[in-house]
Design a protein around this motif. Structure first.
Motif, PDB file in Angstrom:
ATOM      1  N   ASP A 179       7.051   9.698   2.691  1.00  0.00           N
ATOM      2  CA  ASP A 179       6.558   8.452   3.275  1.00  0.00           C
ATOM      3  C   ASP A 179       7.690   8.164   4.266  1.00  0.00           C
ATOM      4  O   ASP A 179       8.112   9.057   4.994  1.00  0.00           O
ATOM      5  CB  ASP A 179       6.440   7.411   2.165  1.00  0.00           C
ATOM      6  CG  ASP A 179       5.979   6.041   2.664  1.00  0.00           C
ATOM      7  OD1 ASP A 179       5.285   5.992   3.702  1.00  0.00           O
ATOM      8  OD2 ASP A 179       6.309   5.037   2.016  1.00  0.00           O
TER       9      ASP A 179
ATOM     10  N   ARG B  55       2.313   5.220  11.446  1.00  0.00           N
ATOM     11  CA  ARG B  55       1.852   6.383  10.700  1.00  0.00           C
ATOM     12  C   ARG B  55       0.627   7.049  11.331  1.00  0.00           C
ATOM     13  O   ARG B  55       0.543   8.274  11.440  1.00  0.00           O
ATOM     14  CB  ARG B  55       1.549   5.960   9.252  1.00  0.00           C
ATOM     15  CG  ARG B  55       0.814   6.975   8.389  1.00  0.00           C
ATOM     16  CD  ARG B  55       1.653   8.200   8.092  1.00  0.00           C
ATOM     17  NE  ARG B  55       2.677   7.928   7.131  1.00  0.00           N
ATOM     18  CZ  ARG B  55       2.630   8.294   5.843  1.00  0.00           C
ATOM     19  NH1 ARG B  55       1.574   8.953   5.395  1.00  0.00           N
ATOM     20  NH2 ARG B  55       3.617   8.016   5.025  1.00  0.00           N
TER      21      ARG B  55
ATOM     22  N   ASP C 142       1.385  13.224   0.527  1.00  0.00           N
ATOM     23  CA  ASP C 142       1.515  12.134   1.482  1.00  0.00           C
ATOM     24  C   ASP C 142       1.559  12.654   2.924  1.00  0.00           C
ATOM     25  O   ASP C 142       0.728  13.452   3.308  1.00  0.00           O
ATOM     26  CB  ASP C 142       2.777  11.337   1.135  1.00  0.00           C
ATOM     27  CG  ASP C 142       2.515   9.832   1.220  1.00  0.00           C
ATOM     28  OD1 ASP C 142       1.765   9.410   2.106  1.00  0.00           O
ATOM     29  OD2 ASP C 142       3.057   9.087   0.399  1.00  0.00           O
TER      30      ASP C 142
ATOM     31  N   ARG D 298      -2.752  10.325   0.443  1.00  0.00           N
ATOM     32  CA  ARG D 298      -1.998   9.091   0.368  1.00  0.00           C
ATOM     33  C   ARG D 298      -2.269   8.297  -0.898  1.00  0.00           C
ATOM     34  O   ARG D 298      -1.538   7.377  -1.240  1.00  0.00           O
ATOM     35  CB  ARG D 298      -2.377   8.239   1.594  1.00  0.00           C
ATOM     36  CG  ARG D 298      -1.245   7.349   1.967  1.00  0.00           C
ATOM     37  CD  ARG D 298      -1.442   6.689   3.283  1.00  0.00           C
ATOM     38  NE  ARG D 298      -0.249   5.932   3.584  1.00  0.00           N
ATOM     39  CZ  ARG D 298      -0.131   5.092   4.575  1.00  0.00           C
ATOM     40  NH1 ARG D 298      -1.137   4.925   5.400  1.00  0.00           N
ATOM     41  NH2 ARG D 298       0.990   4.439   4.771  1.00  0.00           N
TER      42      ARG D 298
END
Lengths: 400, 400
Positions: free
Chosen positions: B231, B296, B342, B381
């Motif tokens: 992350d 992101r 992730d 995620r």
């Protein structure tokens, strides 16, 4: 008390579990009591009752059974406390169950016959030269020495365990790769069991070092620890929550091959800059200005001569790499204690102190857990032999 | 079936142990059966009997008890095999036991109400900006959202679990340090339990990612695995022999802070050249030529645009550091499988392939175990949210 290491022996369910089948409970209590005496030494029946959570009549029955079988004796303690009738001590009879411990190192094979309580009844070792390091010859020599030891001591081992500096499949003692020995794909467990005619377990040397420290060394009573040692190579054994960390199919990791220096020296493992290439025996020789094949005794003497020297000194860079690798190990496994074994026990105290400080400053996890302790091994070079004996004892103590 | 994760719930002694006390056995069998339905979905009584090793009358008693309590129903399967009378399927009732899963990330908090079987009944998430990342505000917002979800869904959670990207003391959910959130010494578990008025567990995010993959993801049925995710920071969770690797006092390691590049970039943890500084979100941005605070979505879009690009390319150096850290992780923990989670799930396939090859060539342990598999997470995620739900369910399934 230490928990069981392998599959079958020693540990498992708590003693005196309500509702367990009577014969199972009896066998379990017998093994637990014997393991208590083996690990922590003689004590009174009252202490056994308190520590094992069993009532006195159960303890009496178990002790009487073991005494009848010649596995324990009871004796008046030499030192008496107070004026009352002294409590009898329950003592294990070392020779009632004997195992064979074998430590195959790069330069030497060491063997010991070990009795209950960890008493070394006899030992034998020989140096390995290149011509005799072939697996077949080592196996033959082990078998001959085992016979000699058995004859000399007039005992026979009920089981054996071997420490090997390499990648070992625990199920059957198959040595996949022991690069510093030049071994590859050796069915050591099967072959040794065939010639010794007793059950043989084989394990990675660092895993056994960790076991030894856990049962009889610096880590006694500590459930989260890492044992790191340097012989020719560097290895590490991890115990987490009282159990050895193993990976898939029982393989243990090779901590000596964590990468500390990308693009560094070539390692035989196919990687570059492994921890082993920076803090193994050869690296220590380089740091001390000695040839890489300097005999161990000379390296240790040289280290001793630096014992009171302050830093900075010739070991600065070595200490840096030791600390860097330890930061990674501590950050990944979050141990309470790191035990530095084997050749590392000869490091000057100032170097160990520096490493300790560095790891604490640079490891997030060390700070979180209140400071991972870093200590040198009290077992020194014997750790792997002691660990092999403990591994061999596990199934044996459950079956005496 | 997956083994229990925490202390109390789910696992323990095998079902139907001879001699166990009847009420304990009943409770155990009930929890085991419910856990089977929760993890692997509906099945017939005959399948339950076979899988749990219990006889049909015991299964009947347990299923009847659960049906009476409204926790399961029985139904004729939609698809019939053969001509005989169809076996009834036992189905869990998702709403019979509901937990609250919370994933506190650097940019977002996500919450879900999850029913038995892992069914997401409802979810809610919000972005974190600097002004609202303070623990007190996050806790208040979580409590409000939990109330909203409970009202909307007309269910109440029996327990909650929170994923936090930081060093967490599992006993009481105390967050020692969550640097990417800017948190330090936050009694998150205690504070959340006080406002939610249900039991709350707190765990490290990567540990929960590993749990999610183990129960419902790529690692289902695999007992030795490592989950690595990026992350903002990089974290890793290790499962060895089916159990999470934890260190002293329940702390898990911080794999993102293994040292890959000595003398490299400063890391907030006090070290330099941590893996996180080379393969975390900021490093990925640098590799892609994006500012380090790129949202992101933009990073992922940029990665997708490289999906069919061959190597070499802009991610060469990034891939090298990813491989280097993985070699260390694989050599230390000897897993069967590494799951990349992730942000890593968005990496171009050519990069993942290159890393896979590199690790196999450079890891002694990967070669020994026959090739550690490296795969991207199917949960993406959601992994940490799924893991939090599973953690919360452990004590709940044992008490339904």
């Amino acid at each position: 008390m230490s928990r069981a290491w392998g599959g079958d022996g020693g540990g498992g369910a708590p003693a005196g579990t309500a509702g367990a089948r009577p014969d199972e409970a009896r066998r379990h209590n017998r093994a637990a009591l014997l393991r208590r005496l083996h690990v922590a030494g003689p004590c009174t029946r009252a202490t056994l009752a308190a520590e094992l959570g069993l009532n006195r009549s159960t303890i009496k029955a178990v002790v009487d059974g073991l005494a009848e079988a010649g596995v324990v004796t009871e004796a008046v303690p030499a030192q008496r406390n107070g004026a009352g009738r002294p409590s009898l001590m329950v003592l294990p009879e070392p020779e009632a169950a004997v195992v064979l411990a074998i430590d195959v190192r790069v330069e030497q094979v060491a063997m010991a016959m070990v009795g209950i309580g960890g008493q070394v009844l006899g030992r034998h070792s020989w140096n390995l030269h290149h011509r005799t390091r072939a697996p077949g010859e080592v196996i033959t020599h082990i078998a001959e020495s085992a016979q000699l030891l058995a004859d000399e001591l007039a005992v026979s081992a009920r089981g054996a365990a071997v420490s090997v500096p390499g990648v070992v499949r625990r199920d059957d003692g198959f040595v996949h790769e022991a690069p510093n020995l030049g071994w590859r794909d050796v069915a050591l467990g099967t072959r040794l069991a065939a010639v010794l005619r007793i059950p043989v377990q084989v394990a990675n040397d660092a895993e056994l070092g960790a076991l030894a420290e856990h049962v009889r060394g610096e880590a006694h009573g500590v459930d989260d620890l890492v044992y790191i040692s340097a012989d020719r190579g560097v290895g590490g054994g991890v115990i987490a929550a009282g159990r050895p960390l193993r990976g898939t199919r029982g393989y243990v990791g090779e901590i000596g091959h964590l990468v500390v220096r990308p693009g560094g020296r070539d390692c035989y493992c196919g990687n570059r800059g492994c921890w082993e290439t920076e803090v193994g025996e050869a690296a220590l020789c380089r740091a001390l200005g000695l040839p890489e094949d300097t005999p161990r005794g000379v390296i240790v003497a040289e280290l001793r001569s630096l014992a009171t020297a302050p830093l900075p000194g010739p070991l600065d860079e070595f200490a840096e790499w030791l600390a860097t690798g330890l930061v990674t190990v501590v950050n990944v496994t979050a141990p309470d204690l790191v035990v530095l074994g084997d050749l590392f026990t000869a490091l000057p105290p100032a170097v160990v102190d520096h490493v300790r400080t560095q790891v604490h400053e640079r490891s997030l996890v060390s700070r979180a857990v209140g400071g991972t302790r870093i200590e040198t091994s009290p077992l020194g070079r014997d750790a792997k032999l002691v660990g092999a004996a403990e591994l061999a004892f596990e199934p044996v103590l459950g079956a005496v």
